[in-house]
Design an enzyme around this catalytic site. Structure first.
Site, PDB file in Angstrom:
ATOM      1  N   GLU A 106      61.680  42.480 -85.761  1.00  0.00           N
ATOM      2  CA  GLU A 106      61.344  41.709 -84.558  1.00  0.00           C
ATOM      3  C   GLU A 106      60.421  40.527 -84.860  1.00  0.00           C
ATOM      4  OE1 GLU A 106      61.260  45.000 -84.749  1.00  0.00           O
ATOM      5  OE2 GLU A 106      62.410  45.838 -83.078  1.00  0.00           O
ATOM      6  N   MET A 129      46.752  30.755-103.008  1.00  0.00           N
ATOM      7  CA  MET A 129      45.641  30.169-102.266  1.00  0.00           C
ATOM      8  C   MET A 129      44.425  31.099-102.279  1.00  0.00           C
ATOM      9  SD  MET A 129      44.513  27.595-100.866  1.00  0.00           S
ATOM     10  CE  MET A 129      45.641  26.416-100.158  1.00  0.00           C
ATOM     11  N   PHE A 148      57.203  58.362 -74.923  1.00  0.00           N
ATOM     12  CA  PHE A 148      57.803  57.946 -76.187  1.00  0.00           C
ATOM     13  C   PHE A 148      57.988  56.428 -76.204  1.00  0.00           C
ATOM     14  CE2 PHE A 148      61.658  57.142 -78.771  1.00  0.00           C
ATOM     15  CZ  PHE A 148      61.088  57.421 -79.997  1.00  0.00           C
ATOM     16  N   GLN A 149      57.504  55.816 -77.245  1.00  0.00           N
ATOM     17  CA  GLN A 149      57.576  54.361 -77.445  1.00  0.00           C
ATOM     18  C   GLN A 149      56.922  53.569 -76.310  1.00  0.00           C
ATOM     19  OE1 GLN A 149      61.657  53.372 -78.624  1.00  0.00           O
ATOM     20  NE2 GLN A 149      61.067  53.776 -80.735  1.00  0.00           N
ATOM     21  N   LYS A 161      62.399  50.046 -68.141  1.00  0.00           N
ATOM     22  CA  LYS A 161      63.837  50.313 -68.259  1.00  0.00           C
ATOM     23  C   LYS A 161      64.491  50.523 -66.890  1.00  0.00           C
ATOM     24  CE  LYS A 161      67.089  53.122 -70.876  1.00  0.00           C
ATOM     25  NZ  LYS A 161      67.238  54.067 -71.997  1.00  0.00           N
TER      26      LYS A 161
HETATM   27  C1  LIG Z   1      50.344  37.530 -93.009  1.00  0.00           C
HETATM   28  C2  LIG Z   1      49.284  36.968 -93.880  1.00  0.00           C
HETATM   29  N1  LIG Z   1      48.587  37.794 -94.699  1.00  0.00           N
HETATM   30  C3  LIG Z   1      47.631  37.278 -95.500  1.00  0.00           C
HETATM   31  C4  LIG Z   1      47.328  35.951 -95.487  1.00  0.00           C
HETATM   32  C5  LIG Z   1      46.224  35.392 -96.355  1.00  0.00           C
HETATM   33  N2  LIG Z   1      46.767  34.416 -97.313  1.00  0.00           N
HETATM   34  C6  LIG Z   1      46.690  33.091 -97.099  1.00  0.00           C
HETATM   35  S1  LIG Z   1      47.412  32.208 -98.315  1.00  0.00           S
HETATM   36  C7  LIG Z   1      47.802  33.595 -99.161  1.00  0.00           C
HETATM   37  C8  LIG Z   1      48.519  33.514-100.476  1.00  0.00           C
HETATM   38  C9  LIG Z   1      49.936  33.184-100.315  1.00  0.00           C
HETATM   39  O1  LIG Z   1      50.574  33.432-101.546  1.00  0.00           O
HETATM   40  P1  LIG Z   1      51.980  32.813-101.802  1.00  0.00           P
HETATM   41  O2  LIG Z   1      52.885  33.097-100.707  1.00  0.00           O
HETATM   42  O3  LIG Z   1      52.439  33.237-103.168  1.00  0.00           O
HETATM   43  O4  LIG Z   1      51.698  31.265-101.781  1.00  0.00           O
HETATM   44  P2  LIG Z   1      50.852  30.383-102.814  1.00  0.00           P
HETATM   45  O5  LIG Z   1      49.498  30.201-102.232  1.00  0.00           O
HETATM   46  O6  LIG Z   1      50.816  31.092-104.122  1.00  0.00           O
HETATM   47  O7  LIG Z   1      51.604  29.102-102.864  1.00  0.00           O
HETATM   48  C10 LIG Z   1      47.359  34.730 -98.490  1.00  0.00           C
HETATM   49  C11 LIG Z   1      47.531  36.106 -98.990  1.00  0.00           C
HETATM   50  C12 LIG Z   1      48.061  35.151 -94.580  1.00  0.00           C
HETATM   51  N3  LIG Z   1      47.805  33.855 -94.441  1.00  0.00           N
HETATM   52  N4  LIG Z   1      49.031  35.681 -93.814  1.00  0.00           N
END
Ligand SMILES: Cc1ncc(C[n+]2csc(CCOP(=O)(O)OP(=O)(O)O)c2C)c(N)n1
Ligand SMILES: [Mg+2]
Lengths: 569, 171
Positions: free
Chosen positions: A66, A482, A128-129, A178
């Site tokens: 979803e 990042m 449920f749900q 529902k």
């Molecule tokens: C759902 C979610 N979980 C955690 C984060 C924290 N977060 C921000 S950037 C990042 C790294 C992303 O890694 P990747 O997809 O390999 O991209 P890169 O930075 O290596 O280009 C994370 C874990 C986020 N933004 N969103």
């Protein structure tokens, strides 16, 4: 031959006789102009799906999770300007939609989400749900509605669409028990107009004249344009205003592509990972015309040191955004396009050559690129060369997102789509499905990291079902890059839980019926991208990049342009 | 202390009061007391929201005005009446009854019923009045008390004030 007759258009039935709630929902959606919805069925939404079976006007896209439905609806809405629609069942179906709602809420995306709910007698009994979806989504929706009677369904749906698209757009959730979907009621299609309150024309004229005077007399002005310019389809008005006044334009992450980056007045993106020249220009500007943007902390850094010399004119459709973050010399409440069009007629033609020269001086010469691993600058230059000029880049979150924002150079309106406010990893692939369904004639690229692509990878099968043609570029650095970058700067280089492994993307692509190619060296890059464009259907390009490359420049969180870290290379 | 307050009229629908309260909590506004009220109009409820920092009023007001359930948001400033309602059960021997009754009279309160050695009383007034009453009752011993936050009402209908459209008037 009775079997050959198509079911009569449900819209044609409108107003005829009492009908089931599920049917009313379909008719109301059709009346709102909906053609496609993204969803996933379950017990509490089955009567609606039953009605959908007999509603040829509505195409239902069965996603694989979803969350995918919410991002697809989000991408569809951003690409088309129409309200995106997603559907899920009660409980886990609805909770799976929360991230996508929050994402759309933060980025002001018009969306309607419909969830099934347990039957009225079961409400409040931990059935449920059963989940209190109204409670859970209160903070991540513009509005939400529990529909308690079938007779209220039509009005609730029309109200939801009106709220979602009026003023500052946003997601609205409708929760339908529902038994309400079974209940019979009359339905008359109705159009709901949201009352709007704007200042009187004389007030606006006065505000505009003041703003025009500030712009006319400024010596180092800039325009700071945000998502509101794209949402109001105000890119032509922005360009006219900039060219007439000679004022350079910087666009926020969500404003990218609202102003052509190849234009001599373009400064690119400001903020944490923005272009140095844009940040210096903000720092020295004497007047800032900020339009359809909200002074997010990723843009301002330390608020007290943001644009210290500037008088700020702030245009927003949302009064709650005016004076929320920065003091404003001239707030203007209104639609970005409308205000810019009117202002464009009031300002006098002007040039700012010395100011532009000064800004040019802050631009760092681009570094020479070596052979070997693909450098992000090479990657995005190559995509730009090889993708169609009107291609849309749908980007994920992290370093890949920032490089895509800095290095591509968006020249056509609304060709950059990303998760800005929430920064939702796993956004790009499902959002791109919605973008391509909304704009089937345009090339759609997905840019994602090796982390983010694994977050909604299941949608590759939905892509296969639909026969979509996505060009998926995985910027593969073996890290949650990042976060690793922050660990390297601010946590002593302790790479806690950031190295991340990947499956073999070529085999994975094949498993889903797509094509794939791996790029180990930059010398293979162009050919691989060209192959991806030539390949019918969806192609995955897995690009190895330097594992520990950082995104520069960077202004550390909560600091000012004076703390900007530049690439040491 | 009486805070400046906002009076909010809103549609009485499932979750509408929750939505207002959750917005106020989420945004971390400096709030005083909040009272939920009914009105003479069917389907319309009202809330008095005390705002403990005058400077925050425009922001709170703009945010409340965004909610689709909200019909109007008005400032109840200096000209408005602010009133609280209180009930209390106070220790009271039969000999003290007359004394307490006259004390109540002086503070806008009255006895509702007498028990063997208690009195249940009610009072209305502005905040300082009730503070003073409760201080006086403390001497006898308050067993249980309940006090609403203020509700506020203006003498004059607010004039068409729409500072940059901050009030969204819907009908
Ligand atoms: C759902 C979610 N979980 C955690 C984060 C924290 N977060 C921000 S950037 C990042 C790294 C992303 O890694 P990747 O997809 O390999 O991209 P890169 O930075 O290596 O280009 C994370 C874990 C986020 N933004 N969103
Ligand atoms: Mg990565």
């Amino acid at each position: 031959m009775a079997l050959a007759t198509r079911p009569m258009s449900s819209a044609a039935h409108a107003g005829a006789e009492p009908r089931a709630g599920g049917r009313i929902m379909c008719e109301a959606l059709v009346h709102e102009g909906v053609r496609v919805l993204f969803g996933y069925p379950g017990g509490a939404i089955m009567p609606f799906y039953d009605a959908l079976y007999a509603c040829p006007e509505l195409q239902h896209v069965l996603v694989r999770h979803e969350q995918g439905a919410t991002h697809a609806a989000d991408g569809f809405a951003r690409a088309t300007g129409q309200v995106g629609v997603c559907v899920g069942t009660s409980g886990p179906g609805a909770t799976n939609m929360v991230t996508g709602l929050a994402n759309a809420y933060m980025d002001s995306v018009p969306m309607v989400a419909i969830t099934g709910q347990v039957a009225r007698p079961a409400l409040g009994k931990d059935s449920f749900q059963e989940t209190d979806v109204i409670g859970v989504t209160m903070g991540v929706t513009k509005h939400n509605i529990l529909v308690e009677h079938a007779a209220d369904l039509g009005p609730a749906i029309h109200e939801a669409f009106a709220i979602a698209r009026t003023g500052r757009p946003g997601p609205v959730l409708i929760d339908v028990p529902k038994d309400v979907q079974f209940e019979l009621a009359d339905y008359e299609p109705a159009s709901v107009d949201m009352p709007r309150s704007f200042p009187s024309d004389t007030e606006i004229e006065r505000d505009l004249r003041r703003a025009a005077q500030m712009l006319d007399t400024a010596s180092s002005p800039i325009i700071l344009a945000g998502h509101g310019v794209l949402l109001s389809r105000g890119w032509d008005a922005l360009r006219t205003l900039a060219e007439r006044t000679g004022i350079p334009v910087t666009t926020t992450l969500l404003g990218l592509s609202a102003f052509p980056e190849s234009h001599p007045l373009s400064l690119g993106m400001p903020g944490m990972h923005g272009h140095a020249s844009a940040n210096h220009a903000i720092d020295e500007a004497d007047v800032i015309f900020a339009v359809g943007m909200r002074f997010d902390d990723r843009v301002t850094g330390k608020v007290t040191e943001f644009a210290p010399r500037a008088q700020i004119i702030h245009v927003d459709i949302e009064t709650a955004e005016l004076e929320k973050v920065v003091p404003t010399a001239q707030p203007i409440h209104g639609d970005a396009r409308d205000i810019m069009e009117r202002l464009g007629r009031l300002v006098r033609p002007n040039r700012h050559d010395t100011w532009l020269d000064r800004i040019q001086g802050w631009e760092r010469p681009t570094e020479p690129l070596q052979d070997g691993l693909t450098h992000p600058a090479q990657l995005f230059a190559a995509i730009k060369r090889i993708a169609g000029s009107d291609a849309t880049l749908v980007t994920d979150v992290g370093q890949n997102q920032m490089w895509a924002a800095q290095l591509y150079g968006y020249d056509h309106p609304n060709t950059h789509i990303t998760s800005g406010g929430l920064g939702t990893m796993g956004f790009a692939l499902p959002a791109a499905m919605g973008v391509q369904i909304g704009r089937p004639d345009r090339q759609v690229w997905v840019i994602a990291g090796d982390g983010g692509i694994q977050m909604n990878i299941q949608e590759l099968q939905t892509v296969a079902d639909l026969g979509l043609e996505l060009k998926v570029v995985i910027v593969n650095n073996g890290y949650l890059g990042m976060v690793r970058q922050w660990q390297s700067f601010f946590h002593g280089g302790r790479y806690s839980a950031t190295p991340i492994s990947s499956p073999n993307y070529l085999l994975l692509a094949r498993a889903y019926g797509h094509a794939g190619v791996k790029v180990d060296r930059v010398s293979e890059l162009d050919e691989a991208l060209q192959w991806a464009v030539r390949t019918p259907g969806t192609a995955i390009v897995d690009v190895a990049v330097d594992q520990e490359r950082n995104v520069y420049p960077m202004i550390p969180s909560g600091q000012s342009v004076r703390s900007m870290i530049q690439d040491p290379e | 202390m009486t805070h400046p307050a906002l009076t909010v009229h809103f549609a009485d629908r499932t979750g509408s009061a929750d939505r207002i309260l959750s917005l106020l909590r989420r945004r971390g506004f400096p709030l005083g007391g909040i009272t939920l009220e009914r009105t003479h109009e069917p389907g319309i409820r009202r809330m008095t929201v005390g705002v403990s920092q005058e400077s925050a009023i425009p922001q709170v007001r703009r945010h409340l005005s965004r909610l689709p359930d909200v019909v109007s948001v008005q400032v109840a400033d200096g000209e408005a009446m602010h009133r609280e309602y209180a009930m209390a059960r106070v220790r009271c021997t039969p000999e003290q009854r007359a004394e307490i009754v006259s004390l109540l009279g002086a503070f806008g309160g009255r006895p509702l019923s007498f028990g063997a050695d208690t009195v249940v009383l009610e009072a209305t007034g502005f905040a300082q009045q009730l503070d003073a009453l409760f201080a006086a009752l403390q001497v006898y011993g308050i067993e249980e008390s309940a006090r609403t936050s203020p509700i506020a009402l203006r003498q004059e209908e607010p004039h068409e004030d729409s500072p940059r459209g901050t009030v969204s008037e819907r009908d």
